[in-house]
Enzyme design. Structure first.
Site, short mmCIF file in Angstrom:
data_model
loop_
_atom_site.label_atom_id
_atom_site.label_comp_id
_atom_site.label_asym_id
_atom_site.label_seq_id
_atom_site.Cartn_x
_atom_site.Cartn_y
_atom_site.Cartn_z
N SER A 197 0.84 -1.19 0.00
CA SER A 197 0.00 0.00 0.00
C SER A 197 0.88 1.24 0.00
CB SER A 197 -0.97 -0.05 1.18
OG SER A 197 -2.01 0.89 1.03
N GLU A 323 -9.00 -4.70 -4.27
CA GLU A 323 -8.33 -3.93 -3.22
C GLU A 323 -9.32 -3.21 -2.30
OE1 GLU A 323 -5.10 -3.73 -2.62
OE2 GLU A 323 -4.05 -4.28 -4.46
N HIS A 419 -7.72 -5.57 -0.15
CA HIS A 419 -6.49 -4.90 0.25
C HIS A 419 -5.91 -5.60 1.47
CE1 HIS A 419 -3.95 -1.42 -0.21
NE2 HIS A 419 -4.16 -0.97 1.02
#
Length: 499
Positions: A197, A323, A419
């Protein structure tokens, strides 16, 4: 915190600032791993140093205990990641954690992994149990996790302060690795930087930064979220924060304000809300993070990569398939009644482009309107960037993957490759007692961890992850998990209409 009431087997190693004492998990030489926690690489960023460039740590006398995680820049977990990332109070927030199977063996020359945590550049913690390097140690890799200043303290514009202070923290931490890692059995000439990320964005930012090239030798970016904040945006947010606090946008003015008030003003100045909030986020990107400052960063990361910066370094990058689907999953029952043309149109996808996108994503359409909207947000924020970055690299050694394993956990992560879901597989920490099932669902497959972690070890140790490179045949993508795992010759075809 380490339970020091139990009997610990200690390990010691030297650093340029003094000797440190860590502790063993398991037996030395028999699969055991030593942990050295909270070693300072810089002086505490408080007082006159609060908004300054980081200053190297001062030497100490005797042996310093490195038995507990150091203070974190995160103050209270805001819950923006699906990874357990605890906050640790204290001022000495610039520290590293080192995990090694061979402390003190300066001739071991093992490859090194340096992990930069995510959290949107305003949250996250290097003290996560998922980031423990014991599995990498088992496979002959010394592992380091680093901390850095977050949010406004790390990245906010201040009239008379150094820019990108969080990046300067990364650089000093990596300099610390170069100077010290041999004492922990690592080889400073074989350092891989990796992150997820914002951490993935961090390592790509470093890859495109000429000043950082001597500090690492390969890169793995998981679900990279770069920022490349424009100078005008950076200054606008900085002045907004100062105005909300009723102080001058200077070091002297902002130094009179406590952390809690800074964080509240930062949150208000960067908040994205309203019916067009998602659209504005997709169009404008992050407004607080690594910024184009004309010093460390002179142009957007993709432009630097396309210009050949970092072209000598192997790169692996990829994204999960869903995600940010959890952002809209709670509204699935409402979204099912809204025509897809309207849903996607409000997010900027219209006409022939929308029709082409839906035609290429019929498998997602079958899962419902929320799944489509979540996939579109994912594609705009993450998956198109993977293709753009791999393409910008040209012939430079680049490998691409997709993560397709879907959570079986009921709730907002159900039936989606959300995610963070790849992180416990990448670290091979499925036996962690904290948080795994809540993200993956019960009984996540160890075989997938073996594949994912094995590929990471292969890049770190050998310079390639074990599948054909995108740079040799554009489109080539390793698919982890899902209905059709393996190598897909055109693995990101579903986002072609968005490029």
């Amino acid at each position: 915190m380490t339970d020091t009431t139990t009997t610990l087997r200690y390990a010691e190693a030297d650093t340029v600032t003094g000797r440190v004492r860590g502790f063993w998990r398991g037996e030395p030489g028999d699969g055991g791993s030593a942990a050295f926690l909270g070693i300072p690489f810089a002086q505490p960023p408080v007082g006159e140093l609060r908004f300054a460039a980081p200053v190297p740590a001062e030497p100490w006398q005797g042996v310093r205990d490195a038995l507990d995680y150091g203070a974190t820049a995160q103050r209270g977990d805001p819950g923006v990641t699906l990874i357990p990332e605890p906050s640790v109070p204290g001022e000495a927030t610039l520290n590293v954690n080192v995990f090694t199977p061979v402390p003190g063996e300066t001739d071991a020359a093992l490859p090194v992994l340096v992990w930069i945590h995510g959290g949107g550049y305003f949250a996250g913690s290097p003290a996560s149990p998922w980031y423990d390097g014991r599995a990498f140690n088992r496979d002959g890799v010394v592992t380091v996790t680093i901390s850095y200043r977050l949010g406004f303290d790390g990245f906010g514009w201040i009239e008379d302060a150094p820019s990108n202070r969080g990046i300067r923290d990364w650089l000093l931490a990596l300099e610390w690795v170069q100077a010290n890692i041999a004492q922990f059995g690592g080889d400073p000439s074989r350092v891989t930087i990796a992150g997820q990320s914002a951490g993935g964005g961090a390592v790509l930012t470093l890859l495109g930064m000429p000043a950082a090239q001597h500090l690492f030798h390969s890169v793995w970016a998981l679900s990279a979220a770069t920022a490349d904040v424009a100078p005008a945006t950076c200054e606008r947010i900085g002045r907004d924060v100062a105005a909300r606090l009723d102080v001058a946008p200077t070091r002297a003015g902002l130094s009179t304000v406590g952390e809690e008030r800074i964080i509240a003003a930062q949150k208000a100045a960067t908040e994205v809300s309203g019916s067009d909030g998602v659209t504005r986020l997709l169009e404008d990107g992050l407004t607080l993070g690594p910024a184009i400052d004309g010093d460390l960063i002179t142009r957007p990361t993709l432009e630097s990569i396309a210009a050949g910066v970092g072209a000598d370094k192997p790169l692996v990058l990829g994204a999960t398939e869903d995600e940010f689907s959890m952002v809209v999953s709670g509204a699935a029952n409402k979204l099912r009644w809204i025509p897809l043309s309207l849903l996607l149109g409000k997010s900027g996808l219209k006409g022939a482009q929308r029709r082409a996108y839906l035609a290429a994503n019929q498998d997602v359409v079958a899962r419902g309107h929320a799944a489509v909207l979540g996939r579109y947000i994912t594609d705009r924020m993450f998956r198109t960037f993977v293709v753009k970055a791999a393409t910008a690299r040209g012939a430079a050694p680049t490998w691409v993957y997709r993560y397709a394993f879907r959570s079986t956990q009921p709730g907002m992560v159900h039936d989606a490759a959300v995610h963070c879901i790849d992180v416990p597989f990448w670290f091979d920490c499925l036996d962690s007692p904290i948080g795994i099932d809540a993200l993956t669902g019960p009984n996540p497959p160890q075989s997938l961890a073996d594949q994912t972690h094995g590929a990471a070890v292969a890049l770190i140790a050998d310079g390639e992850p074990g599948w054909p490179a995108w740079s040799g045949a554009p489109g080539t993508t390793r698919v982890f998990g899902g209905a059709t795992p393996g190598v897909d010759p055109d693995g990101y075809a579903a986002v072609a209409s968005l490029l």
